[in-house]
Design a protein around this motif. Sequence first.
Motif, PDB file in Angstrom:
ATOM      1  N   ASN A  45       0.834  -1.248  -0.002  1.00 58.64           N
ATOM      2  CA  ASN A  45       0.213   0.200  -0.119  1.00 58.64           C
ATOM      3  C   ASN A  45       0.962   1.097   0.019  1.00 58.64           C
ATOM      4  O   ASN A  45       0.432   2.173  -0.730  1.00 58.64           O
ATOM      5  N   GLU A  46       1.909   1.251   0.760  1.00 54.84           N
ATOM      6  CA  GLU A  46       3.006   2.276   0.873  1.00 54.84           C
ATOM      7  C   GLU A  46       3.571   2.843  -0.457  1.00 54.84           C
ATOM      8  O   GLU A  46       3.418   4.048  -0.931  1.00 54.84           O
ATOM      9  N   GLU A  47       3.784   1.968  -1.295  1.00 51.17           N
ATOM     10  CA  GLU A  47       4.540   2.191  -2.649  1.00 51.17           C
ATOM     11  C   GLU A  47       3.454   2.654  -3.545  1.00 51.17           C
ATOM     12  O   GLU A  47       3.562   3.540  -4.476  1.00 51.17           O
ATOM     13  N   TRP A  48       2.221   2.153  -3.475  1.00 55.00           N
ATOM     14  CA  TRP A  48       1.165   2.395  -4.422  1.00 55.00           C
ATOM     15  C   TRP A  48       0.541   3.723  -4.116  1.00 55.00           C
ATOM     16  O   TRP A  48       0.183   4.636  -4.919  1.00 55.00           O
ATOM     17  N   ASP A  49       0.477   4.068  -2.839  1.00 58.23           N
ATOM     18  CA  ASP A  49       0.306   5.308  -2.331  1.00 58.23           C
ATOM     19  C   ASP A  49       1.052   6.455  -3.042  1.00 58.23           C
ATOM     20  O   ASP A  49       0.792   7.584  -3.486  1.00 58.23           O
ATOM     21  N   LYS A  50       2.328   6.290  -2.980  1.00 58.42           N
ATOM     22  CA  LYS A  50       3.362   6.951  -3.217  1.00 58.42           C
ATOM     23  C   LYS A  50       3.310   7.253  -4.828  1.00 58.42           C
ATOM     24  O   LYS A  50       3.053   8.468  -5.442  1.00 58.42           O
ATOM     25  N   LEU A  51       3.036   6.189  -5.379  1.00 54.98           N
ATOM     26  CA  LEU A  51       2.513   6.330  -7.058  1.00 54.98           C
ATOM     27  C   LEU A  51       1.186   7.256  -7.299  1.00 54.98           C
ATOM     28  O   LEU A  51       1.338   8.159  -8.189  1.00 54.98           O
ATOM     29  N   PHE A  52       0.396   6.990  -6.574  1.00 57.64           N
ATOM     30  CA  PHE A  52      -1.097   7.883  -6.657  1.00 57.64           C
ATOM     31  C   PHE A  52      -0.776   9.309  -6.435  1.00 57.64           C
ATOM     32  O   PHE A  52      -1.181  10.061  -7.236  1.00 57.64           O
ATOM     33  N   LEU A  53       0.038   9.782  -5.451  1.00 53.83           N
ATOM     34  CA  LEU A  53       0.544  11.017  -5.279  1.00 53.83           C
ATOM     35  C   LEU A  53       1.503  11.694  -6.182  1.00 53.83           C
ATOM     36  O   LEU A  53       1.189  12.902  -6.606  1.00 53.83           O
ATOM     37  N   ASN A  81      -3.403  11.926 -12.539  1.00 48.13           N
ATOM     38  CA  ASN A  81      -4.655  11.179 -12.945  1.00 48.13           C
ATOM     39  C   ASN A  81      -5.110  10.834 -11.424  1.00 48.13           C
ATOM     40  O   ASN A  81      -5.042   9.538 -11.253  1.00 48.13           O
ATOM     41  N   LYS A  82      -5.912  11.405 -10.630  1.00 51.43           N
ATOM     42  CA  LYS A  82      -6.371  11.090  -9.485  1.00 51.43           C
ATOM     43  C   LYS A  82      -7.784  10.298  -9.709  1.00 51.43           C
ATOM     44  O   LYS A  82      -8.659  10.556  -8.780  1.00 51.43           O
ATOM     45  N   SER A  83      -7.836   9.177 -10.349  1.00 54.01           N
ATOM     46  CA  SER A  83      -8.975   8.575 -10.539  1.00 54.01           C
ATOM     47  C   SER A  83      -9.204   7.584  -9.206  1.00 54.01           C
ATOM     48  O   SER A  83      -8.431   6.927  -8.753  1.00 54.01           O
ATOM     49  N   ILE A  84     -10.727   7.589  -8.753  1.00 57.11           N
ATOM     50  CA  ILE A  84     -10.768   6.595  -7.785  1.00 57.11           C
ATOM     51  C   ILE A  84     -10.516   5.341  -7.889  1.00 57.11           C
ATOM     52  O   ILE A  84     -10.266   4.524  -6.899  1.00 57.11           O
ATOM     53  N   TYR A  85     -10.650   4.909  -9.019  1.00 59.40           N
ATOM     54  CA  TYR A  85     -10.552   3.350  -9.423  1.00 59.40           C
ATOM     55  C   TYR A  85      -8.997   2.992  -9.238  1.00 59.40           C
ATOM     56  O   TYR A  85      -8.725   1.937  -9.207  1.00 59.40           O
ATOM     57  N   PHE A  86      -8.053   3.941  -8.969  1.00 56.04           N
ATOM     58  CA  PHE A  86      -6.611   3.675  -8.747  1.00 56.04           C
ATOM     59  C   PHE A  86      -6.212   3.851  -7.352  1.00 56.04           C
ATOM     60  O   PHE A  86      -5.130   3.653  -6.972  1.00 56.04           O
ATOM     61  N   HIS A  87      -7.176   4.299  -6.463  1.00 58.57           N
ATOM     62  CA  HIS A  87      -6.919   4.755  -5.081  1.00 58.57           C
ATOM     63  C   HIS A  87      -6.569   3.379  -4.501  1.00 58.57           C
ATOM     64  O   HIS A  87      -7.463   2.263  -4.432  1.00 58.57           O
ATOM     65  N   ASN A  88      -5.738   3.325  -3.392  1.00 57.12           N
ATOM     66  CA  ASN A  88      -5.928   2.274  -2.619  1.00 57.12           C
ATOM     67  C   ASN A  88      -6.943   1.648  -1.808  1.00 57.12           C
ATOM     68  O   ASN A  88      -7.278   0.512  -1.726  1.00 57.12           O
ATOM     69  N   ASP A  89      -7.689   2.640  -1.266  1.00 57.73           N
ATOM     70  CA  ASP A  89      -8.697   2.451  -0.529  1.00 57.73           C
ATOM     71  C   ASP A  89      -9.624   1.799  -1.442  1.00 57.73           C
ATOM     72  O   ASP A  89     -10.768   1.079  -0.733  1.00 57.73           O
ATOM     73  N   PHE A  90     -10.026   2.254  -2.608  1.00 55.84           N
ATOM     74  CA  PHE A  90     -10.859   1.503  -3.467  1.00 55.84           C
ATOM     75  C   PHE A  90     -10.501   0.102  -3.748  1.00 55.84           C
ATOM     76  O   PHE A  90     -11.337  -0.860  -3.632  1.00 55.84           O
ATOM     77  N   LEU A  91      -9.376  -0.018  -4.165  1.00 59.79           N
ATOM     78  CA  LEU A  91      -8.718  -1.230  -4.573  1.00 59.79           C
ATOM     79  C   LEU A  91      -8.928  -2.377  -3.397  1.00 59.79           C
ATOM     80  O   LEU A  91      -9.498  -3.337  -3.675  1.00 59.79           O
ATOM     81  N   ASN A  92      -8.697  -1.882  -2.279  1.00 55.72           N
ATOM     82  CA  ASN A  92      -8.799  -2.665  -0.818  1.00 55.72           C
ATOM     83  C   ASN A  92     -10.138  -2.970  -0.644  1.00 55.72           C
ATOM     84  O   ASN A  92     -10.203  -3.774   0.035  1.00 55.72           O
ATOM     85  N   SER A 105     -16.993  10.789  -7.212  1.00 60.39           N
ATOM     86  CA  SER A 105     -15.832  10.626  -6.532  1.00 60.39           C
ATOM     87  C   SER A 105     -15.613  12.012  -5.923  1.00 60.39           C
ATOM     88  O   SER A 105     -15.741  12.951  -6.629  1.00 60.39           O
ATOM     89  N   ASP A 106     -14.475  11.985  -4.970  1.00 65.86           N
ATOM     90  CA  ASP A 106     -14.186  13.345  -4.313  1.00 65.86           C
ATOM     91  C   ASP A 106     -12.701  13.203  -4.125  1.00 65.86           C
ATOM     92  O   ASP A 106     -12.364  13.350  -2.733  1.00 65.86           O
ATOM     93  N   ILE A 107     -11.614  12.821  -5.208  1.00 66.88           N
ATOM     94  CA  ILE A 107     -10.414  12.777  -5.021  1.00 66.88           C
ATOM     95  C   ILE A 107      -9.804  13.912  -6.062  1.00 66.88           C
ATOM     96  O   ILE A 107     -10.107  13.606  -7.133  1.00 66.88           O
ATOM     97  N   GLY A 108      -8.804  14.500  -5.658  1.00 63.72           N
ATOM     98  CA  GLY A 108      -7.965  15.308  -6.469  1.00 63.72           C
ATOM     99  C   GLY A 108      -8.844  16.409  -7.238  1.00 63.72           C
ATOM    100  O   GLY A 108      -9.910  16.763  -6.940  1.00 63.72           O
ATOM    101  N   GLU A 109      -8.491  16.831  -8.395  1.00 60.27           N
ATOM    102  CA  GLU A 109      -8.940  17.827  -9.106  1.00 60.27           C
ATOM    103  C   GLU A 109     -10.101  17.426 -10.087  1.00 60.27           C
ATOM    104  O   GLU A 109     -10.865  18.437 -10.707  1.00 60.27           O
ATOM    105  N   THR A 110     -10.024  16.036 -10.515  1.00 59.63           N
ATOM    106  CA  THR A 110     -11.232  15.623 -11.230  1.00 59.63           C
ATOM    107  C   THR A 110     -12.193  14.735 -10.480  1.00 59.63           C
ATOM    108  O   THR A 110     -12.024  13.764  -9.599  1.00 59.63           O
ATOM    109  N   THR A 111     -13.466  15.256 -10.667  1.00 60.99           N
ATOM    110  CA  THR A 111     -14.470  14.286  -9.999  1.00 60.99           C
ATOM    111  C   THR A 111     -15.250  13.667 -10.967  1.00 60.99           C
ATOM    112  O   THR A 111     -15.466  13.940 -12.144  1.00 60.99           O
ATOM    113  N   GLU A 112     -15.581  12.225 -10.609  1.00 55.72           N
ATOM    114  CA  GLU A 112     -15.751  11.174 -11.586  1.00 55.72           C
ATOM    115  C   GLU A 112     -17.485  10.757 -11.167  1.00 55.72           C
ATOM    116  O   GLU A 112     -17.569  10.509 -10.044  1.00 55.72           O
ATOM    117  N   TYR A 113     -18.190  10.778 -12.304  1.00 58.02           N
ATOM    118  CA  TYR A 113     -19.550  10.412 -12.026  1.00 58.02           C
ATOM    119  C   TYR A 113     -19.657   8.871 -11.665  1.00 58.02           C
ATOM    120  O   TYR A 113     -19.021   8.046 -12.717  1.00 58.02           O
TER     121      TYR A 113
END
Length: 319
Positions: A13-21, A25-36, A246-254
């Motif tokens: 999770n730590e390395e993937w969180d680093k990549l997300f930051l 592209n802050k899509s919820i589908y790549f967020h660790n909490d979504f995947l987990n 979604s409510d992550i980053g600068e892009t919100t996704e329906y």
Amino acid sequence: MSDNLKVIQNNSNEEWDKLFLLSSNKSIYFHNDFLNSLENNHDKYLVYKNDELVAGFVALLDKDKKSIINSELVIYSGFYFAERKTSKINKQRVERMSVINNVLDIIGDKYKDISFTLSPDVQDMRPFHWYNYHNDLYKFKSEVKYTSFIDLSSSKEDLYNKLSSLRKRQIGYAENKKIEVKISKDFSNFISNYEINLNSQERNHPYSKNYFEILRNLLDKLSQKNLITLFELFRNDEQAYSVIFSDIGETTEYLYGTANKNNQESYDSTFLFWYVMNQMKDQGKSMFNFEGVNSPDRGNFKLSFGGNLVPYYNIKKFH
């Protein structure tokens, strides 16, 4: 491996969180909490260039963990890239192609069947079409899909002017009615109406037996993490329409939307989307992803809000 790239299977999770930051592209589908929060098994691969983390790959797996599949709860998976601002555009293209080739070398041999849907961030299909180009080994093909993005950095006046005449009329009509929009963390009404609406459709929906229970659990988990927002439109104190973003980053996704058929008016969806668009703009979001304009009615409705048509791609392995 080539081009100083190293691909490591690592579900950390730590390395993937680093990549997300590192990614723009802050899509919820790549967020660790979504995947987990998914019930699907998944593998993660991390790609390093000279020990610098530059990309990753999410593989959603079947129950036997032998194939990469698309999930009914996930729109985007596959490749995920760190932002590389210091590199020239052509250098970025070459690096991405190299990353894709190196990962395909691994997953192509490891997994029997492969199907995943890229985010709109990945537009260059050449490395997939050219893979094993000069031999008779397995290859990859792409199928195009479409979504619509609205630039929220425009003024509210500009956003309104881009609406179709019908959307403008429906918004004006709704503003004179006694309706109210509320934010909620209770998904009971949404799930109930969503199940009724899907089951009432003429075609057989392709969802698994426990889909609605699994979806409810996923939404509860994401809501607890403040990763999504449920907007509900009420008329006469009774819920009429719901949408989830979604409510992550600068892009919100329906993510989802559904109506209460017993209390719905024709303008509800138009007014609620317009309301959410303005709320997200006020919160500082810069982009609004309508996700999914891949059928006539749904596509025409979403595009009538004035967004840009953007392709994204499903990738499949074939022999």
